[in-house]
Design a protein around this motif. Structure first.
Motif, PDB file in Angstrom:
ATOM      1  N   HIS A  95      43.926  31.564  70.810  1.00  0.00           N
ATOM      2  CA  HIS A  95      43.402  30.672  70.500  1.00  0.00           C
ATOM      3  C   HIS A  95      43.893  29.274  69.756  1.00  0.00           C
ATOM      4  CE1 HIS A  95      43.028  33.943  67.997  1.00  0.00           C
ATOM      5  NE2 HIS A  95      42.726  33.820  67.074  1.00  0.00           N
ATOM      6  N   THR A 145      34.825  40.993  66.518  1.00  0.00           N
ATOM      7  CA  THR A 145      33.751  39.967  66.905  1.00  0.00           C
ATOM      8  C   THR A 145      33.137  39.439  65.712  1.00  0.00           C
ATOM      9  OG1 THR A 145      33.451  41.744  69.036  1.00  0.00           O
ATOM     10  CG2 THR A 145      31.630  40.258  68.470  1.00  0.00           C
ATOM     11  N   ALA A 175      33.900  32.369  60.325  1.00  0.00           N
ATOM     12  CA  ALA A 175      34.557  31.862  60.977  1.00  0.00           C
ATOM     13  C   ALA A 175      34.129  30.319  61.064  1.00  0.00           C
ATOM     14  CB  ALA A 175      35.346  31.615  62.238  1.00  0.00           C
ATOM     15  N   PRO A 215      41.252  32.226  63.180  1.00  0.00           N
ATOM     16  CA  PRO A 215      40.368  33.625  63.215  1.00  0.00           C
ATOM     17  C   PRO A 215      42.139  34.365  63.126  1.00  0.00           C
ATOM     18  CG  PRO A 215      38.840  32.870  63.944  1.00  0.00           C
ATOM     19  CD  PRO A 215      39.744  31.766  63.944  1.00  0.00           C
ATOM     20  N   SER A 247      33.590  35.653  63.439  1.00  0.00           N
ATOM     21  CA  SER A 247      33.390  34.386  63.814  1.00  0.00           C
ATOM     22  C   SER A 247      32.445  33.925  63.645  1.00  0.00           C
ATOM     23  CB  SER A 247      32.723  34.815  65.800  1.00  0.00           C
ATOM     24  OG  SER A 247      34.254  34.668  66.771  1.00  0.00           O
ATOM     25  N   GLU A 248      31.175  34.905  63.278  1.00  0.00           N
ATOM     26  CA  GLU A 248      30.507  33.672  62.505  1.00  0.00           C
ATOM     27  C   GLU A 248      31.561  33.796  61.131  1.00  0.00           C
ATOM     28  OE1 GLU A 248      27.465  37.068  61.165  1.00  0.00           O
ATOM     29  OE2 GLU A 248      26.712  35.341  59.939  1.00  0.00           O
TER      30      GLU A 248
END
Ligand code: FAD
Length: 462
Positions: free
Chosen positions: A316, A414, A420, A342, A417-418
């Motif tokens: 990424h 998962t 980040a 991340p 991501s919140e």
């Protein structure tokens, strides 16, 4: 030599850096070609992220079925490999489709820079030559080979380790970084006797002790032997096994296994026939290309992205840089901002980090508060029988702004991501704490860690 029509943007390499760059460039209306000497999709799609996560998911399912004594547990490893290949094919087919429908020309072969506006492409049959206005180098990396343990026979790199046709009875892994831990746990779940040799004091050396601890506990309960402070020195191979000699506390020891997997890092593909020397592009002692905040090299119309540049070697990060580089070519003022990349380890439990760690804040003398909350009494974690681990949020003491976060626990990949997004938006711990999270979900642990940080800020404790 076949002379092709000149292009606006030439991308060399079609991994997550290269294919995203080519796609974006075509979408912005530039005549674009991508050169690939291997398979479209690069390391990530064929021998990295995608096949490893497919096999890890299969190993989890196998393990679950075994616990339920299900007949599926006796399904062969061949089926798992077939599943992995199907996932890889679907993913690389998708990338091919996207490139073609966007109008990107795919050039098969190995690109060599002749000068700073021309490459030749070596391929079976007639070689091709193409000139470009701008180029994006995205040639990625390959496994580092140890001189004492050259790849071949029973000594594998991650590429071969992902393609074994049978479950090995035993496997010794040299290097306890994320690839060693992920593949070690995967094979252990399929029944392989795994030993991990790590040169440092702890596997997953980049992570703080409290974060690595739940993973290390699980490695032990998976039956994996972890030997730290160990340096592999040589291996002897015979018809059906290998003896690996290593040094620990200045004493020589050995371990016997069916295969050895060497995962000690990756080397940038900036050498060989690529021809950087012909255009005067320097590389660092690690083979990395220096770039500015727009991913521009010292030659203004040539850009470099992904594993061949500094920073974490992650898919990424490569894709993010791809978008910045193309937008820079298109004349937009885009620039990289690495404050929220991340990093995920697909171990059990999963481990994820974004932004600054507690250690980094200490080193930079940034006053912070640490908000923590555990998965142990979270309703969803209890239902999933996955209660080991916690969320840690690092917030600036004065402003409450989230500077970093780490998660060890179920679905950390998962959940991160919140956090980040919180860092990207400059959110405070209070913003996270006041966000209504659905119940019962794992995300509530993030909200509770944020509440913990807010209480500490209010009481003025760290
Ligand atoms: P690459 O994906 O390496 O692609 C470069 C491409 O360039 C290759 O296809 C190569 O054939 C081509 N090429 C090179 N030289 C030339 C040339 N001269 N001419 C033409 N073509 C050329 N990252 C994550 O983010 N998450 C994960 O879970 C993850 N898991 C991984 C698991 C494993 C086992 C491994 C090995 C890696 C993993 N990675 C993961 C890392 C990730 O795969 C890399 O960071 C990513 O692929 C880098 O992308 P890239 O575009 O820079 O290069």
């Amino acid at each position: 030599m076949n002379q092709l029509e000149p292009v606006d943007t030439l991308v060399i390499g079609s991994g997550p850096g290269g294919y995203v760059a080519a796609l974006r460039s075509a979408q912005l209306g530039m005549k674009t070609a991508v050169v690939e000497r291997g398979q479209i999709g690069g390391v990530c799609t064929h021998v990295g992220c995608i096949p490893s996560k497919a096999l890890i998911a299969e190993a989890h399912r196998y393990n679950l079925h075994k616990q339920w004594n299900s007949a599926v547990a006796s399904a062969s490893f061949e089926d798992a490999q077939a599943f992995k290949q199907a996932v890889v094919n679907k993913q690389s087919g998708g990338v091919n489709y996207l490139l073609k429908t966007a109008g990107v020309t795919i050039l098969e072969g190995e690109a060599s820079l002749i000068d700073d506006h021309t490459v030749t492409i070596k391929r079976p049959g007639t070689d091709q030559q193409v000139s470009f206005t701008c180029a994006i180098l995205a040639t990625g990396s390959r496994p580092i080979e140890l001189q004492a343990l050259p790849f071949g026979g029973r000594i594998l790199s991650s590429t071969e380790a992902l393609s074994l046709s049978q479950i090995p009875a035993s496997l010794v892994i040299i290097g306890g970084g994320y690839i060693g831990v992920e593949l070690g746990q995967m094979y252990a779940k399929f029944g392989t006797k795994v030993t991990i040799l790590e040169g440092g004091g702890q596997v997953l050396p980049g992570f703080e002790v409290d974060l690595a601890a739940p993973v290390i506990r699980q490695l032990n309960s998976d039956g994996i032997t972890v030997i730290t402070g160990a340096t592999a020195v040589k291996a002897e191979q015979d018809a059906d096994s290998l003896t690996l000699h290593y040094l620990k506390n200045q004493e020589q020891h050995f371990v016997k296994a069916e295969y050895a997997l060497v995962t000690v890092g990756r080397k940038a593909n900036t050498d060989g026939s690529l021809g950087l020397d012909r255009i005067g592009l320097q590389v660092s002692s690690k083979g990395l290309i220096e770039t500015d905040e727009q991913c521009r090299t010292s030659i203004p119309h040539i850009f470099a992205i992904g594993d061949i540049t500094k920073g974490p070697a992650l898919a990424h990060k490569a894709s993010y840089e791809a978008k910045v580089a193309v937008e820079a070519i298109a004349g937009e003022p885009s620039a990289v901002d690495y404050k929220a990349i991340p990093l995920v380890v697909f171990s059990e439990p999963e481990l994820a980090s974004v932004g600054l760690s507690e250690t980094e804040c200490k080193a930079k003398a940034i006053p912070v508060v640490i908000g923590k909350s555990s998965f142990s009494i979270n309703g969803r974690s209890l239902a999933l029988k996955a209660t080991d681990g916690f969320v840690k949020i690092i917030a600036d003491q004065a402003s409450g702004i989230v500077l970093g976060a780490q998660i060890v626990g179920v679905e950390a990949s998962t959940l991160i991501s919140e956090l980040a997004l919180a860092i990207e938006l400059g959110a405070t711990a209070e913003d996270l704490a006041l966000t209504i999270h659905p119940h019962p979900t794992l995300g509530e642990v993030i909200m509770e860690a944020a509440e913990n940080a807010v209480r500490k800020i209010m009481r003025n404790v760290t």
